[in-house]
Design an enzyme around this catalytic site. Structure first.
Site, mmCIF file in Angstrom:
data_model
loop_
_atom_site.group_PDB
_atom_site.id
_atom_site.type_symbol
_atom_site.label_atom_id
_atom_site.label_comp_id
_atom_site.label_asym_id
_atom_site.label_seq_id
_atom_site.Cartn_x
_atom_site.Cartn_y
_atom_site.Cartn_z
ATOM 1 C CB CYS A 22 -0.901 -0.039 1.216
ATOM 2 S SG CYS A 22 -1.872 1.309 1.370
ATOM 3 C CG HIS A 30 0.432 -6.322 11.648
ATOM 4 N ND1 HIS A 30 0.770 -5.629 10.471
ATOM 5 C CD2 HIS A 30 -0.917 -6.766 11.658
ATOM 6 C CE1 HIS A 30 -0.464 -5.410 9.679
ATOM 7 N NE2 HIS A 30 -1.621 -6.159 10.322
ATOM 8 C CD GLU A 77 1.268 -1.151 8.463
ATOM 9 O OE1 GLU A 77 1.674 -0.048 8.913
ATOM 10 O OE2 GLU A 77 0.186 -1.452 8.256
ATOM 11 C CB SER A 82 -8.803 -6.530 3.849
ATOM 12 O OG SER A 82 -8.724 -6.846 5.010
#
Length: 333
Positions: free
Chosen positions: A113, A141, A143, A284
């Site tokens: 992203c 996580h 990210e 999502s």
């Protein structure tokens, strides 16, 4: 995809005062849409299999649908045959993952992203200026792992205000913070306030790292939670932003709130004595899954949902440059 809605109840006069509120915006954000379309286009252009490192987005139905089309999801790059095409998920990867792909001669398509990429740029800039960087997020996580990998010698993870007392920095005057983009806005600000109390010269990122979609979905939940006897969040359990929506709903006044992957996970007992139901979905989540929940409620005497608009979203991200180049070369741009 077929979802068993169970046995509907007969409608009765007492159903007349029931209400369903539907959050707007909800569901797919620009970054998720870009990532999913990236895999779909890659399958059309290159043919199956197309390998994807980690889940392209955190939704089990999306992943299953792409698997049925020929996508192969792997945990690490050593599962991808040398020379094959691999897509990096929307959550981003570290420079080390890019290096591994190069060593294995993999063709890479980076579907990170753009808002996550922005955080990566900020991490590199702070590190180049020799700041200690406090990354607010959840351990493990994807990210967080990707962002931390941009400057591992400068970054330390802070998961909550409880962690702040244990922070050790080289120079209290050179401390900056960044955050995972899918956190609760309120919780992040609480953690930042605790950090700033210890380090008054704390440097903020140049812009708010919590992504627009996360903020908008949390704002929308607050709008529909106040009078809700039940608030249903559609989203997968590994979706950080979906899990946060349940927490935000309860904090905003919903009497009860549950997260479900789809309508089949709703417990009919949740509806006992309930008049007002609110529904939303994580960033999502395909809209078809929300439609399934609304159909489930309709079968049980709840009326058509009333949309409550709290923000408008028009942002669109272009496809990854590697894919755009190949689509153009194939005459499909």
């Amino acid at each position: 995809m077929t979802i068993d809605l169970g046995t509907p109840r007969l409608l009765s006069p007492e159903d007349a005062d029931k209400a369903v509120l539907l959050a707007a915006p909800r569901g797919y954000c620009a970054g998720v849409d870009r990532a999913v379309v990236t895999v779909e286009k890659a399958l059309e252009l290159y043919g199956a299999p197309v390998y994807v490192r980690k889940q392209i987005v955190h939704n089990k139905h999306v992943v299953a649908d792409l698997e049925a089309r020929g996508a192969v999801f792997v945990e690490e790059l050593d599962e991808v045959p040398a020379g094959k095409t691999v897509v990096f998920s929307a959550h981003g990867v570290s420079p080390e993952v890019h290096r591994q792909a190069e060593v294995r001669d993999l063709k890479t398509i980076d579907a990170t992203c753009p808002l996550v990429t922005k955080v990566h740029h900020e991490a590199r800039r702070f590190a180049d200026d020799d700041y200690d960087i406090l990354l607010i997020g959840h351990e493990g996580h994807e990210e967080v792992e990707g962002t931390a990998g941009e400057a591992p010698e400068h970054i330390q993870l802070v998961q909550s205000p409880a962690d702040v007392a244990g922070i050790v920095v080289r120079d209290p005057a050179r401390v900056a913070w960044l955050s995972q983009t899918t956190l609760s806005v309120d919780e992040t600000l609480e953690t930042v306030a605790a950090i700033r109390e210890r380090f008054p010269l704390l440097l903020d990122p140049p812009s708010d790292d919590i992504c627009y979609a996360t903020q908008n979905r949390q704002l929308a939940v607050k709008e529909i939670a106040q009078d809700a006897d039940l608030l249903i969040v559609v989203g997968s359990g590994n979706s950080s932003n979906s899990v946060r929506l349940v927490e935000v709903a309860l904090e905003a006044g919903a009497k009860t709130s549950y997260r479900v992957d789809d309508a089949s996970e709703i417990d009919e007992a949740w509806l006992d004595g309930v008049r007002n139901v609110s529904v939303t979905s994580g960033a999502s989540v395909p809209e078809a899954l929300v439609d399934g929940v609304l159909a489930y409620l309709a079968e049980r005497g709840f009326p058509d949902a009333k949309a409550v608009h709290s923000a408008e979203e028009s942002l669109i991200f272009s496809l990854p440059k590697e894919l755009r180049r190949d689509l153009k070369a194939a005459g499909r741009s």
